[in-house]
Design a protein around this motif. Structure first.
Motif, PDB file in Angstrom:
ATOM      1  N   VAL A  29      34.558  18.426  -3.040  1.00 56.53           N
ATOM      2  CA  VAL A  29      35.509  18.403  -4.149  1.00 56.53           C
ATOM      3  C   VAL A  29      36.061  16.990  -4.330  1.00 56.53           C
ATOM      4  O   VAL A  29      36.191  16.496  -5.456  1.00 56.53           O
ATOM      5  N   ASP A  30      36.339  16.305  -3.228  1.00 60.71           N
ATOM      6  CA  ASP A  30      36.834  14.929  -3.304  1.00 60.71           C
ATOM      7  C   ASP A  30      35.806  14.021  -3.982  1.00 60.71           C
ATOM      8  O   ASP A  30      36.168  13.188  -4.817  1.00 60.71           O
ATOM      9  N   GLN A  31      34.535  14.176  -3.648  1.00 60.66           N
ATOM     10  CA  GLN A  31      33.501  13.360  -4.278  1.00 60.66           C
ATOM     11  C   GLN A  31      33.408  13.645  -5.777  1.00 60.66           C
ATOM     12  O   GLN A  31      33.273  12.718  -6.581  1.00 60.66           O
ATOM     13  N   VAL A  32      33.475  14.910  -6.151  1.00 57.63           N
ATOM     14  CA  VAL A  32      33.437  15.282  -7.566  1.00 57.63           C
ATOM     15  C   VAL A  32      34.605  14.629  -8.297  1.00 57.63           C
ATOM     16  O   VAL A  32      34.439  14.065  -9.389  1.00 57.63           O
ATOM     17  N   ASN A  63      24.426  14.409  -2.967  1.00 59.18           N
ATOM     18  CA  ASN A  63      24.764  14.258  -1.557  1.00 59.18           C
ATOM     19  C   ASN A  63      23.873  13.165  -0.970  1.00 59.18           C
ATOM     20  O   ASN A  63      22.686  13.088  -1.284  1.00 59.18           O
ATOM     21  N   LYS A  64      24.413  12.335  -0.124  1.00 57.31           N
ATOM     22  CA  LYS A  64      23.687  11.195   0.449  1.00 57.31           C
ATOM     23  C   LYS A  64      22.379  11.627   1.127  1.00 57.31           C
ATOM     24  O   LYS A  64      21.418  10.870   1.172  1.00 57.31           O
ATOM     25  N   GLN A  65      22.325  12.840   1.634  1.00 59.03           N
ATOM     26  CA  GLN A  65      21.135  13.331   2.335  1.00 59.03           C
ATOM     27  C   GLN A  65      20.160  14.082   1.419  1.00 59.03           C
ATOM     28  O   GLN A  65      19.187  14.645   1.899  1.00 59.03           O
ATOM     29  N   ALA A  66      20.398  14.063   0.104  1.00 61.76           N
ATOM     30  CA  ALA A  66      19.643  14.934  -0.802  1.00 61.76           C
ATOM     31  C   ALA A  66      18.460  14.276  -1.508  1.00 61.76           C
ATOM     32  O   ALA A  66      17.970  14.811  -2.474  1.00 61.76           O
ATOM     33  N   LYS A 101      27.854   3.413  -3.247  1.00 62.75           N
ATOM     34  CA  LYS A 101      26.527   3.208  -2.648  1.00 62.75           C
ATOM     35  C   LYS A 101      26.459   3.777  -1.235  1.00 62.75           C
ATOM     36  O   LYS A 101      25.414   4.210  -0.780  1.00 62.75           O
ATOM     37  N   ASP A 102      27.585   3.786  -0.541  1.00 66.46           N
ATOM     38  CA  ASP A 102      27.636   4.334   0.816  1.00 66.46           C
ATOM     39  C   ASP A 102      27.826   5.854   0.810  1.00 66.46           C
ATOM     40  O   ASP A 102      27.453   6.520   1.767  1.00 66.46           O
ATOM     41  N   ASP A 103      28.400   6.378  -0.251  1.00 62.83           N
ATOM     42  CA  ASP A 103      28.818   7.778  -0.264  1.00 62.83           C
ATOM     43  C   ASP A 103      27.903   8.737  -1.020  1.00 62.83           C
ATOM     44  O   ASP A 103      28.043   9.951  -0.872  1.00 62.83           O
ATOM     45  N   PHE A 104      27.004   8.208  -1.846  1.00 63.87           N
ATOM     46  CA  PHE A 104      26.162   9.064  -2.675  1.00 63.87           C
ATOM     47  C   PHE A 104      24.710   8.593  -2.660  1.00 63.87           C
ATOM     48  O   PHE A 104      24.439   7.413  -2.477  1.00 63.87           O
ATOM     49  N   TYR A 105      23.814   9.533  -2.904  1.00 70.75           N
ATOM     50  CA  TYR A 105      22.444   9.181  -3.267  1.00 70.75           C
ATOM     51  C   TYR A 105      22.470   9.130  -4.782  1.00 70.75           C
ATOM     52  O   TYR A 105      22.796  10.119  -5.436  1.00 70.75           O
ATOM     53  N   MET A 106      22.175   7.975  -5.349  1.00 70.92           N
ATOM     54  CA  MET A 106      22.254   7.792  -6.797  1.00 70.92           C
ATOM     55  C   MET A 106      20.885   7.404  -7.327  1.00 70.92           C
ATOM     56  O   MET A 106      20.180   6.597  -6.699  1.00 70.92           O
ATOM     57  N   VAL A 107      20.530   7.946  -8.472  1.00 71.58           N
ATOM     58  CA  VAL A 107      19.211   7.666  -9.031  1.00 71.58           C
ATOM     59  C   VAL A 107      19.236   7.796 -10.550  1.00 71.58           C
ATOM     60  O   VAL A 107      19.982   8.608 -11.106  1.00 71.58           O
ATOM     61  N   ARG A 108      18.409   6.996 -11.174  1.00 70.22           N
ATOM     62  CA  ARG A 108      18.210   7.056 -12.628  1.00 70.22           C
ATOM     63  C   ARG A 108      16.773   7.491 -12.852  1.00 70.22           C
ATOM     64  O   ARG A 108      15.844   6.723 -12.642  1.00 70.22           O
ATOM     65  N   SER A 109      16.581   8.717 -13.289  1.00 67.23           N
ATOM     66  CA  SER A 109      15.222   9.230 -13.447  1.00 67.23           C
ATOM     67  C   SER A 109      14.653   8.967 -14.831  1.00 67.23           C
ATOM     68  O   SER A 109      13.438   8.876 -14.993  1.00 67.23           O
TER      69      SER A 109
END
Length: 191
Positions: free
Chosen positions: A8-11, A110-113, A93-101
């Motif tokens: 919830v905090d990340q959202v 989630n960082k592990q996703a 960058k440390d807290d999320f897996y981010m991507v532009r598809s």
């Protein structure tokens, strides 16, 4: 089944960041797509239709710890997404897996996703060696799995960056490229 969700905090952090962006923020759970704007843009509406998912307004302040948000996604004009990426807080960058598809979206998970970590986990559970693993992709969101797999197959209509990772370039999506790759790399070799 393993669920890698956002807290919830990340959202709320992503939502707070969205207040200064032109691109519209959406969130997903296993069943629905949620928009946070008063009125969703046509791009958001069209994306929900493309994904065959119901679109509902989300009041971020009413989220509970039981809420399972699988990802956040900004949708907007490619220049709006470019600006958004330039303005990302360093901590993201440390807290999320981010991507532009695709040029008009940017995703937070989630960082592990990542697909690569998921593919690695599956391969390990099946006791497969890396050279026994094939991944097929076409865009930036496929990078991690293409980098992991011993056989990195990229669609002919894939990005040049992904083609550079390929051990095999197959036909395009419109030419049944996945079927072609399976035929050429698996079925022909096992005859």
């Amino acid at each position: 089944m393993n669920h890698l969700t956002l807290t919830v905090d990340q959202v709320k952090r992503i939502y707070q960041f969205s207040n200064n962006q032109k691109a519209q923020l959406t969130f997903f759970d296993e069943l629905e797509m949620y928009h946070t704007a008063i009125k969703p843009s046509q791009l958001v509406v069209d994306d929900a239709k493309l994904l065959h998912t119901h679109l509902t307004h989300l009041d971020v302040d009413k989220l509970t710890p039981d809420t399972l948000v699988t990802k956040g996604m900004f949708l907007g004009d490619p220049t709006e997404i470019d600006t958004l990426i330039q303005e990302l807080p360093a901590s993201f960058k440390d807290d999320f897996y981010m991507v532009r598809s695709v040029p008009y979206n940017f995703e937070f998970l989630n960082k592990q996703a990542s697909k690569g970590k998921t593919l690695q986990s599956l391969a390990e559970s099946l006791q497969l060696q890396v050279d026994e693993v094939m991944a097929i992709g076409d865009a930036e969101n496929d990078r991690s799995m293409l980098e992991y797999a011993g056989h990195a197959v990229v669609m002919e209509n894939g990005t040049e960056e992904m083609k550079a990772l390929a051990t095999f370039i197959t036909k395009s999506n419109d030419e049944d490229g996945v079927a072609y790759a399976i035929h050429e790399l698996i079925l022909k070799k096992n005859r």
